[in-house]
Design a protein around this motif. Structure first.
Motif, PDB file in Angstrom:
ATOM      1  N   PRO A   1      13.102   0.935   8.000  1.00 55.90           N
ATOM      2  CA  PRO A   1      14.439   1.515   7.858  1.00 55.90           C
ATOM      3  C   PRO A   1      14.432   2.818   7.054  1.00 55.90           C
ATOM      4  CG  PRO A   1      14.193  -0.326   6.359  1.00 55.90           C
ATOM      5  CD  PRO A   1      12.935  -0.266   7.165  1.00 55.90           C
ATOM      6  N   ALA A   2      13.316   3.106   6.375  1.00 61.58           N
ATOM      7  CA  ALA A   2      13.248   4.333   5.574  1.00 61.58           C
ATOM      8  C   ALA A   2      12.469   5.433   6.304  1.00 61.58           C
ATOM      9  CB  ALA A   2      12.609   4.038   4.219  1.00 61.58           C
ATOM     10  N   ASP A   3      12.139   5.204   7.557  1.00 57.09           N
ATOM     11  CA  ASP A   3      11.483   6.202   8.412  1.00 57.09           C
ATOM     12  C   ASP A   3      10.102   6.639   7.920  1.00 57.09           C
ATOM     13  OD1 ASP A   3      13.971   6.303   9.901  1.00 57.09           O
ATOM     14  OD2 ASP A   3      14.744   7.542   8.275  1.00 57.09           O
ATOM     15  N   ILE A   4       9.395   5.716   7.306  1.00 55.34           N
ATOM     16  CA  ILE A   4       8.053   6.025   6.791  1.00 55.34           C
ATOM     17  C   ILE A   4       7.022   5.822   7.907  1.00 55.34           C
ATOM     18  CG2 ILE A   4       6.298   5.202   5.125  1.00 55.34           C
ATOM     19  CD1 ILE A   4       8.745   4.466   3.307  1.00 55.34           C
ATOM     20  N   VAL A   5       5.962   6.626   7.891  1.00 55.50           N
ATOM     21  CA  VAL A   5       4.876   6.449   8.870  1.00 55.50           C
ATOM     22  C   VAL A   5       3.664   5.860   8.139  1.00 55.50           C
ATOM     23  CG1 VAL A   5       5.633   8.100  10.594  1.00 55.50           C
ATOM     24  CG2 VAL A   5       4.327   8.915   8.658  1.00 55.50           C
ATOM     25  N   HIS A   6       3.784   4.591   7.842  1.00 50.55           N
ATOM     26  CA  HIS A   6       2.817   3.918   6.974  1.00 50.55           C
ATOM     27  C   HIS A   6       1.365   4.146   7.360  1.00 50.55           C
ATOM     28  CE1 HIS A   6       6.611   1.912   7.572  1.00 50.55           C
ATOM     29  NE2 HIS A   6       6.526   1.352   6.394  1.00 50.55           N
ATOM     30  N   TYR A   7       1.079   4.024   8.651  1.00 47.02           N
ATOM     31  CA  TYR A   7      -0.339   4.019   9.043  1.00 47.02           C
ATOM     32  C   TYR A   7      -0.998   5.372   8.816  1.00 47.02           C
ATOM     33  CZ  TYR A   7       1.327   5.625  13.703  1.00 47.02           C
ATOM     34  OH  TYR A   7       1.904   6.299  14.740  1.00 47.02           O
ATOM     35  N   HIS A   8      -0.217   6.455   8.905  1.00 46.81           N
ATOM     36  CA  HIS A   8      -0.794   7.761   8.570  1.00 46.81           C
ATOM     37  C   HIS A   8      -1.002   7.878   7.056  1.00 46.81           C
ATOM     38  CE1 HIS A   8      -0.746   9.052  12.564  1.00 46.81           C
ATOM     39  NE2 HIS A   8       0.460   9.577  12.638  1.00 46.81           N
ATOM     40  N   VAL A   9      -0.089   7.284   6.301  1.00 42.91           N
ATOM     41  CA  VAL A   9      -0.197   7.315   4.837  1.00 42.91           C
ATOM     42  C   VAL A   9      -1.472   6.574   4.403  1.00 42.91           C
ATOM     43  CG1 VAL A   9       0.892   6.580   2.664  1.00 42.91           C
ATOM     44  CG2 VAL A   9       2.319   7.465   4.530  1.00 42.91           C
ATOM     45  N   GLY A  10      -1.682   5.403   4.999  1.00 44.93           N
ATOM     46  CA  GLY A  10      -2.879   4.620   4.682  1.00 44.93           C
ATOM     47  C   GLY A  10      -4.151   5.367   5.049  1.00 44.93           C
ATOM     48  N   GLN A  11      -4.097   6.049   6.190  1.00 39.45           N
ATOM     49  CA  GLN A  11      -5.282   6.792   6.630  1.00 39.45           C
ATOM     50  C   GLN A  11      -5.619   7.918   5.646  1.00 39.45           C
ATOM     51  OE1 GLN A  11      -5.043   9.488  10.102  1.00 39.45           O
ATOM     52  NE2 GLN A  11      -6.642   8.195  10.994  1.00 39.45           N
TER      53      GLN A  11
ATOM     54  N   TYR B   1       0.828  -1.219   0.000  1.00 35.21           N
ATOM     55  CA  TYR B   1       0.000   0.000   0.000  1.00 35.21           C
ATOM     56  C   TYR B   1       0.858   1.264   0.000  1.00 35.21           C
ATOM     57  CZ  TYR B   1      -0.515   1.020   5.192  1.00 35.21           C
ATOM     58  OH  TYR B   1      -0.341   1.359   6.510  1.00 35.21           O
ATOM     59  N   ILE B   2       2.067   1.169   0.533  1.00 34.44           N
ATOM     60  CA  ILE B   2       2.989   2.301   0.415  1.00 34.44           C
ATOM     61  C   ILE B   2       3.396   2.466  -1.052  1.00 34.44           C
ATOM     62  CG2 ILE B   2       5.331   3.121   1.003  1.00 34.44           C
ATOM     63  CD1 ILE B   2       3.213   3.475   3.236  1.00 34.44           C
TER      64      ILE B   2
ATOM     65  N   ALA C   1      -6.016   2.509  -0.431  1.00 35.71           N
ATOM     66  CA  ALA C   1      -7.130   2.530   0.518  1.00 35.71           C
ATOM     67  C   ALA C   1      -7.615   1.111   0.813  1.00 35.71           C
ATOM     68  CB  ALA C   1      -8.272   3.368  -0.046  1.00 35.71           C
ATOM     69  N   GLU C   2      -7.732   0.325  -0.237  1.00 31.98           N
ATOM     70  CA  GLU C   2      -8.243  -1.034  -0.036  1.00 31.98           C
ATOM     71  C   GLU C   2      -7.274  -1.893   0.772  1.00 31.98           C
ATOM     72  OE1 GLU C   2      -9.573  -2.813  -3.734  1.00 31.98           O
ATOM     73  OE2 GLU C   2     -10.906  -1.078  -3.985  1.00 31.98           O
ATOM     74  N   LEU C   3      -5.992  -1.822   0.427  1.00 30.83           N
ATOM     75  CA  LEU C   3      -5.014  -2.659   1.126  1.00 30.83           C
ATOM     76  C   LEU C   3      -4.826  -2.248   2.587  1.00 30.83           C
ATOM     77  CD1 LEU C   3      -2.184  -3.185  -1.546  1.00 30.83           C
ATOM     78  CD2 LEU C   3      -3.926  -4.820  -0.830  1.00 30.83           C
ATOM     79  N   SER C   4      -5.103  -0.976   2.892  1.00 28.39           N
ATOM     80  CA  SER C   4      -4.876  -0.528   4.273  1.00 28.39           C
ATOM     81  C   SER C   4      -6.162  -0.493   5.088  1.00 28.39           C
ATOM     82  CB  SER C   4      -4.239   0.867   4.265  1.00 28.39           C
ATOM     83  OG  SER C   4      -5.162   1.837   3.783  1.00 28.39           O
ATOM     84  N   PHE C   5      -7.248  -0.981   4.506  1.00 27.80           N
ATOM     85  CA  PHE C   5      -8.571  -0.827   5.116  1.00 27.80           C
ATOM     86  C   PHE C   5      -8.648  -1.335   6.559  1.00 27.80           C
ATOM     87  CE2 PHE C   5     -13.053  -1.781   5.883  1.00 27.80           C
ATOM     88  CZ  PHE C   5     -13.611  -0.566   5.524  1.00 27.80           C
ATOM     89  N   ASP C   6      -8.016  -2.467   6.843  1.00 29.91           N
ATOM     90  CA  ASP C   6      -8.122  -3.059   8.179  1.00 29.91           C
ATOM     91  C   ASP C   6      -7.062  -2.573   9.158  1.00 29.91           C
ATOM     92  OD1 ASP C   6     -10.397  -4.545   7.691  1.00 29.91           O
ATOM     93  OD2 ASP C   6      -9.283  -6.223   6.836  1.00 29.91           O
TER      94      ASP C   6
END
Lengths: 229, 285, 131
Positions: free
Chosen positions: A164-174, A134-135, A147-152
């Motif tokens: 290791p790349a300092d990404i904040v995935h869950y905010h990106v998905g939101q 999803y990233i 959106a679909e892949l991060s739905f849950d």
């Protein structure tokens, strides 16, 4: 307590210190049994709120594991602790001012371009989401897929803790889900029509009839209602 | 011919016309592009440090996905994707120890066996023979220069043609009926990713490349890299020097025009609109 | 910036290790500098970078040159002695980036630019300029 129902005890190491706890407890309960009291890092205790992200290693295994403490049984020889919080910066935006153009997510979270596709986030996710995918979808502007892949996602933050790349995935998905909901998902035509009918007063008479009814009458009406098959 | 197709991130965003025209052209040419169902960004620049495997994971993971599809070749359009995927591919093919380390790290994937070859779409076309292209609408009267940039040709090990004297794009354009002129900056770097941090460097390169092309009589510049396209096209608006607008085209767009495929040209996604030029030449319908 | 690692090793050794290139193979013909598309904008010319590494001069890491090089491989293709200067430049950048130092500040790129720039530009820039 009789001998035959005596609970087997296991050894766990909480923040390095050895404790004996009964077998069969979740990591969260095991920590509480050992005397810890959660002020942060515990919420619904049912695997929905994402507050109890936890990190641990199992006996004789090199893997660094992640899970929700309320959903994961403590095992003999586990080294464990809970993460009260994962620091993550949140982009500031007005949803009303955004668009669904492909660059929208990367313009608010440009660090997603640093993803090295190591897949550590996916391995860390207690919800078994394809986090890396999803990233990657966000990077290439595929808002639907992001959106679909991060739905849950429960926003536990374990992905961000491991990246290791300092990404904040869950905010990106939101963000992807918000943009998807607001700008991509088609508006429900039925809802619009029904809203228009309500505004035009199509149900006013019926509502008046209902509000005038007594409790018993309402109950009767409810139990005798037609149920659509 | 069926071949897996690796799109790359930019082909899904700013370089959409590159992908759309290639898909349209492929249909006519009988090339069935099997778009990879799952892929990740290749990393765009090949990591050059001898001890860095982390940045090789992205390209190799994509090659594993090609392997999963049951094919031993994959084609791509973007010069940077081509370069990164094939350089990483050659690294692990020649270094079993590094391959083993990466395979064991990517423990959720099947092991990569080194059996995939990355083929640039231009090479696919060349294999089929430029002369066999069913040109319906020859690009008569249009004078163009091919611009190769860096990553289709360098380093030599992955070059799709002679790295110092390439002709592949010129041959293609000539076969489409265009007048092709040579120019000295056809291999010159456009400044690449400095479009983010040293915009002035890219502007200077863009000015030199385009003014040289103009001096040679070129009416449009033809290329294969979405980053070169962005730099040579969109940076024209940031130039300090005077330069008459120069249309920048993907080779696939001209290929589509010459095959009479006008539906997905995507000219509205360019900064300098190529439409007036092509209309003036009577090439659009 | 001079990295901490300078206390433990020489610039020459570390550069050769990271790049896999033999720095003393260079016989200073200058073809790399002549062909470099951004050579005229550099404060230290490409062939001088080799000289500084040979002399173990860590100040080369403070040059604009190592960041201006965009890995176009022109020098590598033309070097008569097969010294891949592209790899040397990468090694020098990594000596800085691996100190957890970013050459660019991602947060300073404007939203407008981020909306316009293609993903390929951002990914490549961040790979080369952030640690």
């Amino acid at each position: 307590m009789t001998e035959d129902i005596k609970t087997r005890m296991i050894k766990v190491y909480i923040m390095g210190r050895e404790y004996e706890v009964p077998e069969g407890l979740t990591i969260m309960k095991a920590m509480e049994y050992a005397g810890y009291r959660f002020i942060r890092g515990a919420g619904c205790r049912a695997g929905f709120c994402g507050a109890c992200g936890t990190i641990f290693r199992k006996k004789d295994e090199y893997k660094f594991r992640t899970a929700l403490a309320c959903q994961t049984p403590a095992e003999d020889g586990m080294y464990l602790t809970e993460l009260p919080f994962v620091p993550a910066n949140k982009a500031e935006y007005e949803l009303e001012e955004l668009t669904s153009e492909p660059s929208i997510i990367v313009s608010l979270y440009p660090e997603i371009a640093r993803c090295v596709s190591c897949n550590t986030c996916t391995k860390a996710c207690p919800q078994d989401l394809q986090v890396m995918d999803y990233i990657q979808a966000s990077l290439r502007g595929d808002i639907n897929q992001a959106a679909e892949l991060s739905f849950d996602c429960l926003q536990c933050g374990l992905c961000a803790a491991r990246c290791p790349a300092d990404i904040v995935h869950y905010h990106v998905g939101q963000l992807a889900r918000r943009v998807y909901g607001k700008y991509v998902l088609p508006r429900s035509q039925h809802l619009k029509e029904r809203n228009d009918e309500i505004k035009a007063g199509a149900f006013d008479q019926e509502m008046e009839k209902l509000t005038a009814m007594g409790l018993e009458q309402l109950k009767k009406l409810y139990t005798e209602r037609d149920i659509e098959k | 011919m069926k071949i897996p197709y690796y799109p790359g991130c930019t082909l899904k965003t700013t370089a959409k016309p590159f992908e759309d025209t290639t898909k349209a052209v492929s249909e006519v040419l009988g090339i069935e592009l099997l778009e990879m169902p799952r892929w990740n960004c290749c990393g765009t620049v090949y990591s050059l440090a001898s001890d860095d495997l982390m940045h090789q994971l992205a390209p190799i993971r994509n090659l594993i996905r090609v392997q999963d599809m049951g094919y031993d070749r994959v084609t791509t359009l973007c010069s940077m994707c081509y370069n990164t995927l094939e350089q990483a591919n050659q690294l692990v093919k020649g270094d079993p120890e590094k391959l083993e380390k990466m395979n064991s790290f990517m423990d959720q994937e099947k092991d990569y066996t080194g059996g995939v070859t990355v083929v640039h779409y231009l090479t696919l076309l060349k294999e089929m023979g430029f002369d066999s292209l069913p040109v319906k609408n020859p690009l008569k009267g249009l004078t163009v220069v091919p611009y190769y940039g860096c990553l289709l040709l360098r380093p030599e090990e992955i070059s799709i043609d002679n790295p110092e004297r390439p002709t592949i794009m010129a041959e293609l354009l000539a076969a489409l009926g265009a007048t092709v002129v040579d120019h000295p900056y056809k291999l010159e770097c456009c400044g690449s990713y400095h479009t983010v941090d040293y915009k002035e460097v890219v502007c200077e390169k863009t000015y030199h490349i385009l003014s040289s092309a103009r001096k040679r009589g070129a009416e449009a510049v033809v290329l294969s890299c979405p980053l070169c396209e962005f730099n040579l096209d969109f940076r024209q608006k940031d130039l300090e020097q005077e330069l008459a607008p120069m249309p920048i085209l993907y080779f696939s767009q001209l290929l589509a025009v010459s095959l009479g495929l006008f539906d997905a040209l995507g000219f509205d996604q360019h900064y300098v609109d190529p439409e007036p030029l092509l209309k003036e030449k009577g090439l659009l319908r | 910036m001079i990295p901490k690692i300078s206390k433990e090793t020489t610039l020459l050794d570390k550069t050769e290790e990271l790049s896999g290139e033999k720095i003393f193979s260079c016989h200073k013909c200058g073809k790399c500098s002549a062909g470099c598309p951004v050579g005229t904008l550099m404060d230290v010319r490409p062939h001088q970078v080799i000289e500084l590494v040979q002399a173990n001069d860590w100040s080369v890491l403070e040059s604009r040159t190592i960041w201006l090089c965009a890995s176009c491989f022109q020098c590598a293709t033309r070097c008569p002695k097969d010294v891949d200067l592209t790899r040397v430049m990468e090694a020098l950048r990594l000596l800085v980036l691996r100190e957890n130092f970013d050459h660019i500040r991602i947060s300073e790129i404007s939203k407008e630019e981020l909306r316009e720039l293609p993903p390929v530009a951002l990914v490549s820039n961040f790979r080369k300029c952030t640690g």
